[in-house]
Write a protein that holds these residues in place. Structure first.
Motif, short mmCIF file in Angstrom:
data_model
loop_
_atom_site.label_atom_id
_atom_site.label_comp_id
_atom_site.label_asym_id
_atom_site.label_seq_id
_atom_site.Cartn_x
_atom_site.Cartn_y
_atom_site.Cartn_z
N SER A 1 -0.84 10.71 -55.12
CA SER A 1 -0.17 10.57 -56.41
C SER A 1 1.29 11.00 -56.30
CB SER A 1 -0.87 11.38 -57.49
OG SER A 1 -0.81 12.77 -57.21
N PRO B 1 4.50 10.13 -54.17
CA PRO B 1 4.97 9.12 -53.22
C PRO B 1 5.57 9.71 -51.96
CG PRO B 1 6.39 9.19 -55.16
CD PRO B 1 5.18 10.02 -55.47
N ASP C 1 4.73 8.66 -47.76
CA ASP C 1 5.66 8.50 -46.64
C ASP C 1 5.39 9.53 -45.55
OD1 ASP C 1 7.44 6.30 -46.71
OD2 ASP C 1 8.52 7.18 -48.39
N THR D 1 -0.29 7.90 -64.96
CA THR D 1 0.74 7.98 -63.93
C THR D 1 0.12 8.17 -62.55
OG1 THR D 1 2.33 8.92 -65.49
CG2 THR D 1 2.76 9.29 -63.16
N MET E 1 0.48 5.64 -59.41
CA MET E 1 1.09 6.13 -58.18
C MET E 1 0.17 5.95 -56.98
SD MET E 1 4.02 6.88 -59.23
CE MET E 1 4.69 7.54 -57.71
N VAL F 1 -1.00 1.77 -56.83
CA VAL F 1 0.10 0.81 -56.67
C VAL F 1 1.16 1.32 -55.71
CG1 VAL F 1 1.97 -0.39 -57.86
CG2 VAL F 1 -0.28 -0.24 -58.93
N VAL F 2 1.78 2.44 -56.05
CA VAL F 2 2.95 2.89 -55.28
C VAL F 2 2.56 3.31 -53.87
CG1 VAL F 2 4.87 4.52 -55.18
CG2 VAL F 2 4.16 3.54 -57.38
N ALA F 3 1.59 4.22 -53.74
CA ALA F 3 1.21 4.69 -52.40
C ALA F 3 0.64 3.55 -51.55
CB ALA F 3 0.18 5.82 -52.52
N THR G 1 1.37 0.44 -51.72
CA THR G 1 2.47 -0.43 -51.33
C THR G 1 3.30 0.20 -50.22
OG1 THR G 1 2.57 -1.33 -53.58
CG2 THR G 1 4.47 -1.72 -52.17
N ILE G 2 3.60 1.48 -50.35
CA ILE G 2 4.37 2.18 -49.32
C ILE G 2 3.66 2.09 -47.97
CG2 ILE G 2 5.10 4.47 -48.52
CD1 ILE G 2 5.67 5.16 -51.46
N THR H 1 -3.84 -2.25 -62.12
CA THR H 1 -3.42 -1.86 -60.77
C THR H 1 -4.16 -2.64 -59.70
OG1 THR H 1 -5.03 -0.03 -60.63
CG2 THR H 1 -2.85 0.48 -61.53
N TYR I 1 -2.68 -6.07 -59.38
CA TYR I 1 -1.47 -5.96 -58.57
C TYR I 1 -1.80 -5.96 -57.08
CZ TYR I 1 2.45 -3.74 -56.18
OH TYR I 1 3.44 -3.44 -55.27
#
Length: 272
Positions: free
Chosen positions: A73, A75, A79, A116, A120, A123-125, A127-128, A166, A169
């Motif tokens: 959660s 980001p 990384d 959120t 995170m 979607v975000v993690a 994608t990263i 999500t 996506y």
């Protein structure tokens, strides 16, 4: 095989990175990776469970394992996870399994903390890690990305609106990147299970709607993982597990979206 031979064998093997590997589908997919001969990097929030499973995989399949706990959660941790995983290793398989969700009306809770976190992680993690993996694999002879999406990705989900969004996506991203990455021998598969026997619903504090059990009988995490891994190896872009789930995934093509959305909402009601 001697300890020296085993150590040499470990060093020459490619690695699979599996997120959400503490339990459920992620744990089962880590096992599939070890069965296939990959060294395995297990990531998740529960370091104790990860360590136990890592030890079991080492003993059962003579592979190397590494545990890298992470809270995706954040980001920055996504990384950091990739940087730690890839240090001195060739990652040939990324399993994006970590996911969160909540069975609750969209306006039912105050604040945005859970929504959120869900965005995170889902979607975000995802994608990263996928972006890092596709670039890394493309420069190192190819590989596979297995994104654990969901049957939810095929349709809007009243009472689980953010989760369904999500997963839609992730499904869309997987299909698009599969086209782009194939030229570099990087193959992307979206695994779309339906209701599965995991701790997912228990984790969000809700009970599974009884109607889901009648219409879409839960599958075991091991069955879903085996089918998903097989689909990945065959370079399939989408894998929906189970006959009834396949039928439901086709509903948006066969019926008006308004009808499908209403039907999905009925399936996801928490009180009957």
């Amino acid at each position: 095989m001697s300890d020296t031979s085993l150590a040499q064998d470990y060093r020459t093997r490619d690695w699979a990175l599996v997120t959400g590997a503490s339990d459920g589908i992620g744990r089962a997919l880590a096992t599939e990776a070890a069965k296939a001969g990959y060294n395995v990097i297990l990531s998740g929030r529960r370091a104790d469970r990860l360590e136990l499973h890592a030890e079991a995989l080492r003993r059962a399949y003579y592979v190397a394992t590494i545990v890298l706990p992470a809270d995706l959660s954040d980001p920055d941790q996504a990384d950091a996870l990739w940087a730690a995983a890839v240090a001195g290793r060739r990652i040939a398989v990324l399993v994006n399994n970590a996911g969160l969700g909540q069975l609750r009306d969209f306006a039912e809770t105050e604040g945005w903390a859970r929504e959120t976190e869900t965005i995170m992680v889902n979607v975000v993690a995802a994608t990263i890690l996928m972006k890092r993996a596709v670039a890394h694999m493309g420069m190192n002879g190819g590989g596979h990305v297995l994104n654990v999406a969901s049957l939810a990705g095929f349709m809007p989900g009243p009472h689980m609106a953010v989760y369904h969004a999500t997963k839609a996506y992730l499904l869309s991203l997987s299909e698009a990147v599969a086209v782009e990455a194939a030229k570099d021998a990087v193959f992307v598969t979206a695994l779309c299970p339906g209701v599965t026997q995991t701790g997912f619903f228990a984790a969000d504090g809700s009970e599974r709607a009884h109607i889901l059990n009648r219409w879409l009988p839960p599958q075991s995490a091991e069955s879903v993982a085996a089918k998903g891994w097989q689909a990945m190896e065959k370079r399939r872009r989408i894998c929906v597990t189970g006959a009834m789930n396949t039928v439901f995934s086709l509903l948006p093509r066969l019926a008006p979206r308004r009808v499908v959305t209403a039907l999905t909402g009925q399936f996801l009601k928490r009180r009957w």
